[in-house]
Design an enzyme around this catalytic site. Structure first.
Site, short mmCIF file in Angstrom:
data_model
loop_
_atom_site.label_atom_id
_atom_site.label_comp_id
_atom_site.label_asym_id
_atom_site.label_seq_id
_atom_site.Cartn_x
_atom_site.Cartn_y
_atom_site.Cartn_z
N HIS A 49 8.07 6.36 9.93
CA HIS A 49 7.22 6.21 8.75
C HIS A 49 6.34 7.46 8.70
O HIS A 49 5.15 7.42 8.98
CB HIS A 49 6.39 4.94 8.93
CG HIS A 49 5.72 4.44 7.69
ND1 HIS A 49 5.62 5.18 6.53
CD2 HIS A 49 5.09 3.26 7.44
CE1 HIS A 49 4.96 4.47 5.62
NE2 HIS A 49 4.63 3.31 6.15
N LYS A 69 25.18 -5.41 -5.50
CA LYS A 69 26.56 -5.53 -6.01
C LYS A 69 27.53 -4.76 -5.12
O LYS A 69 28.68 -4.57 -5.48
CB LYS A 69 26.63 -4.96 -7.43
CG LYS A 69 25.75 -5.66 -8.45
CD LYS A 69 25.92 -4.99 -9.81
CE LYS A 69 24.98 -5.59 -10.84
NZ LYS A 69 25.01 -4.84 -12.10
N ARG A 114 0.82 -1.23 0.00
CA ARG A 114 0.00 0.00 0.00
C ARG A 114 0.84 1.27 0.00
O ARG A 114 0.49 2.25 -0.65
CB ARG A 114 -1.03 0.00 1.12
CG ARG A 114 -0.60 0.32 2.50
CD ARG A 114 -1.30 -0.55 3.49
NE ARG A 114 -0.85 -1.92 3.35
CZ ARG A 114 -1.65 -2.96 3.20
NH1 ARG A 114 -2.92 -2.81 3.20
NH2 ARG A 114 -1.15 -4.17 3.05
N THR A 115 1.95 1.28 0.71
CA THR A 115 2.75 2.51 0.75
C THR A 115 3.35 2.76 -0.64
O THR A 115 3.26 3.87 -1.18
CB THR A 115 3.84 2.41 1.82
OG1 THR A 115 3.23 2.10 3.06
CG2 THR A 115 4.60 3.72 1.95
N ARG A 143 11.96 3.17 0.86
CA ARG A 143 11.82 2.33 2.06
C ARG A 143 13.03 1.41 2.13
O ARG A 143 13.47 0.87 1.11
CB ARG A 143 10.53 1.51 2.01
CG ARG A 143 10.46 0.45 3.09
CD ARG A 143 9.13 -0.24 3.12
NE ARG A 143 8.09 0.63 3.66
CZ ARG A 143 6.85 0.22 3.95
NH1 ARG A 143 6.50 -1.04 3.74
NH2 ARG A 143 5.96 1.05 4.44
C1 NCD Z 1 3.41 -0.49 8.23
C2 NCD Z 1 4.91 -0.48 7.98
O1 NCD Z 1 5.39 -0.97 6.95
O2 NCD Z 1 5.59 0.03 8.84
N1 NCD Z 1 2.70 -0.73 7.08
C3 NCD Z 1 2.41 0.30 6.23
O3 NCD Z 1 3.27 0.97 5.70
N2 NCD Z 1 1.11 0.57 6.07
C4 NCD Z 1 3.02 -1.35 9.36
C5 NCD Z 1 3.32 -2.83 9.27
O4 NCD Z 1 3.94 -3.31 8.33
O5 NCD Z 1 2.90 -3.54 10.18
#
Ligand code: NCD
Length: 340
Positions: free
Chosen positions: A135, A86, A57-58, A107
């Protein structure tokens, strides 16, 4: 915060006025996110969406948000598919990728890695989650959701009573949310976690130093009564060093319809950053709550688009030109909005 051209790495960068500014722009994005209009304000701009850790989703909502503003998206997923495998340093990688992009969302599994990357980047970088650290866009969309849900109950974020439940040690979404709540007034936070997965002490101190009330609980039932928001999180098994550790914590806290009805005040809003762990042994947020109107988890994910559109518009300095570059939608949008 100026926003224009800035990296967004931590919620510590935001004061209250900055949060309000993001929310105000997010509100303006509704007609575009809802496909009532389209805008091409970012036509020609490129987002590099670089996700070196699991994400759906992100990653997709960053990409969709950019597309909804008219920009193009390039993606890299997984360390094994990138030159980092690498041995390339994050700094070299940043110098290269920022030459290809107007903005970067990233990420990575290591805390601090996105900031390290940003320090060598020529384009603004938005942190999509760095290890257990932060986050920020999730915290903003969570807070935006909280504000909207509370508004419909004649309440505000000031005086908020919230319970956060689960893995508060490794949950970066919770870390960012708690830090961001600290800029509001008179918040009361119930931290509900098993021993060993408690909130980092510096976050508790930050809240307390700002005059907020922090209470800690090890029993779910005690921590979730008398709150406006019940924010449930997944045990971050991927951060544990052994399978034994994951097994020890799995399924310890389970919020379901019976627990909710018995222990929460009527109309307590239920939130979760998702994904929820729906395996039989886990189920921290049961699907038997799915028809409960107070379950806000899919309103949260929808709000993620608005917040990420707002962040791109602010960072790339187009907030005043969105409407100017808009036009009607050409396809039948009723197809998308019908109920299942
Ligand atoms: C969260 C994350 O990745 O930190 N998810 C997200 O981005 N919606 C929470 C999780 O993974 O539990």
């Amino acid at each position: 915060m100026n926003f224009v051209g800035e990296h967004i790495l931590s919620v510590s960068q935001f004061d209250r006025a900055d949060v309000d500014r993001v929310f105000q722009i997010a509100d303006k994005m509704e007609p575009y996110a809802n496909r009532q209009k389209i805008t091409r304000v970012l036509q020609g701009a490129i987002l590099s969406n670089m996700f070196f850790e699991a994400s759906t989703r992100t990653r997709v909502s960053f990409g969709s948000a950019f597309n909804l503003l008219g920009g193009d998206v390039r993606e890299t997923t997984g360390v094994s598919q990138s030159a980092i495998a690498k041995g390339e340093s994050l700094r070299d990688f940043a110098k290269v990728m920022s030459g290809y992009s107007d903005v970067i969302a990233m990420r990575h599994s290591v805390a601090g890695s996105v900031a390290e990357f940003a320090s060598a980047s020529r384009s603004p970088v938005i942190n999509g989650g760095d290890g257990e650290n932060e986050h920020p866009s999730q915290a903003l969309l969570d807070l935006y959701t909280i504000a909207k849900e509370l508004a419909s109950r004649d309440k505000t974020i000031d005086e908020l009573r919230i319970a956060v439940v689960g893995d508060l040690k490794y949950g970066r979404a919770v870390h960012s949310l708690l830090k961001l709540l600290a800029v509001f007034d008179s918040v009361s936070v119930n931290l509900v976690s098993p021993p060993g997965l408690q909130t980092p002490p510096e976050i508790v101190e930050l809240l307390q130093n700002q005059g907020h009330i922090v209470s800690t609980f090890e029993r779910l039932e005690e921590g979730i009564s008398a709150v406006d928001i019940l924010y449930v999180t997944r045990t971050q098994e991927e951060r544990f060093s052994s399978q034994e550790e994951a097994d020890r914590y799995r399924g310890l806290f389970r919020v379901n319809e019976a627990i909710y009805t018995q222990h929460c005040e009527p109309n307590t809003v239920i939130m979760h950053p998702l994904p929820r762990d729906s395996r039989a042994a886990a189920q921290e947020l049961s699907e038997d709550l799915d028809n409960n109107p107070n379950l806000a988890i899919f309103r949260q994910t929808d709000n993620g688009i608005l917040i990420r559109m707002a962040l791109f518009a602010l960072v790339l300095d187009v907030t005043d030109r969105i409407e100017e570059h808009s036009s009607p939608v050409t396809w039948n949008t009723r197809i998308r909005t019908r109920d299942p």
